[in-house]
Design an enzyme around this catalytic site. Structure first.
Site, PDB file in Angstrom:
ATOM      1  N   PRO A   2       0.816  -1.215   0.000  1.00 47.94           N
ATOM      2  CA  PRO A   2       0.000   0.000   0.000  1.00 47.94           C
ATOM      3  C   PRO A   2       0.856   1.274   0.000  1.00 47.94           C
ATOM      4  O   PRO A   2       1.878   1.333   0.680  1.00 47.94           O
ATOM      5  CB  PRO A   2      -0.783  -0.092   1.310  1.00 47.94           C
ATOM      6  CG  PRO A   2      -0.506  -1.401   1.900  1.00 47.94           C
ATOM      7  CD  PRO A   2       0.646  -2.029   1.188  1.00 47.94           C
ATOM      8  N   GLU A   3       0.427   2.239  -0.779  1.00 49.76           N
ATOM      9  CA  GLU A   3       1.084   3.542  -0.792  1.00 49.76           C
ATOM     10  C   GLU A   3       0.110   4.554  -0.194  1.00 49.76           C
ATOM     11  O   GLU A   3      -0.948   4.175   0.295  1.00 49.76           O
ATOM     12  CB  GLU A   3       1.514   3.870  -2.234  1.00 49.76           C
ATOM     13  CG  GLU A   3       2.442   2.783  -2.785  1.00 49.76           C
ATOM     14  CD  GLU A   3       2.929   3.013  -4.221  1.00 49.76           C
ATOM     15  OE1 GLU A   3       3.006   4.172  -4.642  1.00 49.76           O
ATOM     16  OE2 GLU A   3       3.220   2.024  -4.890  1.00 49.76           O
ATOM     17  N   LYS A  59       2.787   6.572   5.538  1.00 55.73           N
ATOM     18  CA  LYS A  59       2.094   5.294   5.357  1.00 55.73           C
ATOM     19  C   LYS A  59       1.784   4.638   6.701  1.00 55.73           C
ATOM     20  O   LYS A  59       1.494   3.450   6.770  1.00 55.73           O
ATOM     21  CB  LYS A  59       2.948   4.359   4.495  1.00 55.73           C
ATOM     22  CG  LYS A  59       3.239   4.913   3.101  1.00 55.73           C
ATOM     23  CD  LYS A  59       4.033   3.893   2.287  1.00 55.73           C
ATOM     24  CE  LYS A  59       4.817   4.567   1.181  1.00 55.73           C
ATOM     25  NZ  LYS A  59       5.755   3.630   0.544  1.00 55.73           N
ATOM     26  N   ARG A 266      14.168  -3.036  -7.283  1.00 53.50           N
ATOM     27  CA  ARG A 266      12.751  -3.008  -7.646  1.00 53.50           C
ATOM     28  C   ARG A 266      12.579  -2.519  -9.079  1.00 53.50           C
ATOM     29  O   ARG A 266      13.410  -1.788  -9.608  1.00 53.50           O
ATOM     30  CB  ARG A 266      11.994  -2.096  -6.670  1.00 53.50           C
ATOM     31  CG  ARG A 266      12.244  -2.504  -5.228  1.00 53.50           C
ATOM     32  CD  ARG A 266      11.413  -1.705  -4.281  1.00 53.50           C
ATOM     33  NE  ARG A 266       9.992  -1.960  -4.462  1.00 53.50           N
ATOM     34  CZ  ARG A 266       9.056  -1.267  -3.836  1.00 53.50           C
ATOM     35  NH1 ARG A 266       9.375  -0.286  -3.035  1.00 53.50           N
ATOM     36  NH2 ARG A 266       7.785  -1.561  -4.031  1.00 53.50           N
TER      37      ARG A 266
END
Ligand SMILES: [Zn+2]
Length: 276
Positions: A2-3, A59, A266
């Site tokens: 989740p961002e 976050k 990534r």
């Protein structure tokens, strides 16, 4: 993972569902979820408290309690909350349970075991290590052109890695970083300090644009109280990514094939023509 927009949605949902609920007791089932609060301390600090509100910083999800404590939670890869009636069985990977006085239970379940909780005094929240070094909120006045240019100048890393550093820019992850760089027409490999003043200005606006767009989208969704996770973009929204996860597909602007490269372990997605 989740961002900011997803965490915002989870925090809002939790605020709607749990505000003013009374916690009778709480149980920490996986000790490493809350390394600073052993199970007894965890229960002690939450017992007989009322949730006065749930909000977000970066976050992190913050549960404010009426006993002067705040529960900090980070979902990381796969953490999720479930508000369950008492007769429901606990799901697999239940790591913490909050028992409410109305016989419901808020469950934290986490398949990948990366989730994190910590209970701190609300007064000292800003000084805790989890929050004190976070960059200003993207929609705050502090996150302005002057700030953005100044932090860009100090970084020799690639723009992509810079954008993921929560102490520089707060709330972005792999997806929204890719989308913002695409809209700003900047290359993810550009050294952060070399970005022009003009491009920095555009990038800041695009960061806000992609986050705002997704927050608005999230606010239109019906969240299932029995599965409050941070993955709503997987539910139909992913088809509208402009560049993220679109390797070898045509660029939405120029039809050039989207490329993928590895940065800091990534994937980064970009259009080699639009993002020179
Ligand atoms: Zn293109």
């Amino acid at each position: 993972m989740p961002e900011l927009p997803e965490v915002e949605l989870v925090a809002k949902s939790l605020d709607n569902l749990t505000k003013n609920r009374q916690i009778l007791t709480a149980e920490l089932l996986r000790e490493r979820l809350a390394p600073f609060n052993p199970p007894e301390d965890f229960s002690q600090k939450l017992k007989d408290s009322k949730i006065t509100g749930v909000h977000r910083r970066g976050k992190h999800i913050l549960f404010d309690l009426n006993n002067g404590q705040t529960l900090i939670t980070h979902l990381r890869m796969s953490g999720r909350f479930l508000l369950l009636p008492v007769e429901c069985e606990l799901p697999k990977f239940t790591h913490a349970v909050f028992y409410f006085s109305d016989e419901t239970r808020l469950v934290f379940s986490d398949q990948r075991h990366f989730g994190y909780m910590r209970i701190v005094e609300t007064e000292k929240l800003r000084e805790t290590k989890e929050l004190k070094n976070l960059a200003p909120e993207p929609f705050s006045d502090e996150f302005n052109q002057k700030y953005f240019r100044a932090v860009l100048k100090t970084s020799k890393r690639s723009l992509k890695e810079f954008l993921l550093d929560q102490t520089k820019v707060c709330g972005l992850g792999n997806i929204y970083a890719a989308e913002a760089m695409f809209l700003a027409r900047v290359n993810p490999q550009t050294p952060a300090h070399s970005l022009s003043v003009k491009k920095a200005g555009v990038l800041l606006e695009k960061i806000r644009e992609v986050l705002a767009e997704s927050i608005v989208h999230g606010s239109t969704l019906n969240i299932n109280p029995e599965n409050i996770d941070g993955s709503y973009y997987g539910g139909g929204y992913e088809s509208s990514w402009r560049v993220y996860d679109r390797e070898k597909q045509p660029c939405v602007n120029c039809r050039t094939e989207i490329e993928r490269l590895k940065q800091g372990g990534r994937s980064s997605y970009f259009c080699p023509k639009c993002q020179k």
